[in-house]
Design an enzyme around this catalytic site. Structure first.
Site, PDB file in Angstrom:
ATOM      1  CB  ALA A 141      -0.899  -0.012   1.227  1.00 15.23           C
ATOM      2  CE  LYS A 142       3.052   6.309  -4.454  1.00 14.40           C
ATOM      3  NZ  LYS A 142       4.464   6.207  -4.141  1.00 14.40           N
ATOM      4  CB  ILE A 143       0.534   3.696   3.934  1.00 14.87           C
ATOM      5  CG1 ILE A 143      -0.559   2.660   3.680  1.00 14.87           C
ATOM      6  CG2 ILE A 143       0.390   4.353   5.295  1.00 14.87           C
ATOM      7  CD1 ILE A 143      -0.526   1.490   4.662  1.00 14.87           C
TER       8      ILE A 143
END
Ligand code: PPE
Length: 300
Positions: free
Chosen positions: A152-154
């Site tokens: 995930a691009k958190i």
């Protein structure tokens, strides 16, 4: 940074200078946001956004990790992205999408905080420059895959990337290459890594790295060119002994690596396979290769 005219905020076009949020915005405090970075390029048929659909899909997948309900459909986000690129009249550049927990609630559980979305556009030239880069393995390691979700691009995951960047910049290097918790090669602070040995291409498997959309594009291009591509656990010795190495990323595109920890990689960077893949990638994003045109969303 270079300003453009409007930023899309929750469905409205807001003048750049008025695109503000409250200081008690939940994501600003805790990093619980999700984002994307997408590039658009000039083509013979006007501007085109590269792999927009895949980026939007990843944005929504990232949001699921936080049980964040994005109050727009994927179609609305795609349509709004095309609109904001068109309206800002920048010929080529970068789009930043972000879903974030807004103002109205403090404390770590974000449930109950509003979910806001922004789409901004700005011109962004080469990320790491035109030359092959000198990279270094920092002391800080990539986050453990069970401490967060590396797929995930958190926003909060990027504290790790920031620390790695500060560390290697202080020592005068261009970019970091992070190891994972097992001591194997993971990725750059904002790039996936590839290496070439005896004509074959290798990249670390998914699981501990962001599933890069450029990574996916370059794998496909390489296979189409007849190269063998293997997703394999790599050690730093593998990189030291490689004939070529390069980074991939939306911002970084395809960037050759000259040396790791001051040890030159191969005879001369960029090596021939890196040059070949980079050339095809840059042609593809500019709509010059019909078989890759399905990757483009034309603005007009
Ligand atoms: N790994 C990380 C950690 C990462 O942030 C990126 C993108 C990649 C791999 C490559 O993914 P993709 O863009 O889908 O090929 N990094 C973004 C952030 C750059 C920034 O400084 O901001 C980017 O390239 O847009």
């Amino acid at each position: 940074m270079d300003e453009t005219e409007f930023i899309w905020m929750d469905g409205k076009l807001v003048p750049w200078k008025d695109a503000k949020i409250h200081v008690l915005t939940h994501t600003l405090h805790y990093g619980g946001g999700v984002f994307e970075g997408v590039r658009f390029y000039e083509t013979d048929k006007g501007q085109a956004i590269f792999r927009l659909k895949e980026h939007t899909d990843r944005l929504f997948k990232s949001a699921e990790v936080f049980e964040m309900e994005i109050p727009f459909s994927k179609e609305e986000i795609n349509k709004s992205t095309l609109e904001i690129v068109k309206i800002n009249k920048v010929k080529s550049g970068y789009v930043r999408h972000m879903g974030y927990f807004g103002y109205g609630k403090m404390g770590l559980n974000p449930k109950g905080a509003p979910v806001n979305v922004l789409i901004a556009v700005w011109p962004w030239g080469t990320y790491l420059g035109e030359e092959a880069v000198r990279i270094k393995i920092p002391k800080i390691i990539k986050l453990h895959p069970e401490s967060t979700d590396p797929n995930a691009k958190i926003c909060g995951n990027y504290a790790n990337s920031i620390l790695a960047s500060i560390e290697i910049k202080r020592d005068g290097y261009d970019e970091a290459l992070l190891l994972d918790y097992k001591g194997n090669i993971a990725e750059g602070p904002g790039e996936n890594i590839f290496m070439v040995k005896d004509g074959k291409i290798y990249t670390p498997p998914l699981g501990n790295v962001l599933p890069g959309i450029t990574r996916d594009s370059v794998i496909q291009i390489a296979k189409d060119e007849g190269f063998e591509v293997e997703e394999k656990v790599l050690t730093k010795e593998d990189i030291f002994n490689a004939d070529e190495a390069f980074f991939t990323g939306t911002a970084a595109e395809v960037t050759a690596i000259a040396s790791l920890n001051d040890k030159p990689i191969g005879e001369k960077a960029p090596g021939p396979i890196t040059v070949k893949l980079k050339t095809i990638y840059l042609d593809a994003v500019q709509g010059k290769i019909p078989k890759y045109e399905s990757w483009l969303s034309y603005v007009n």
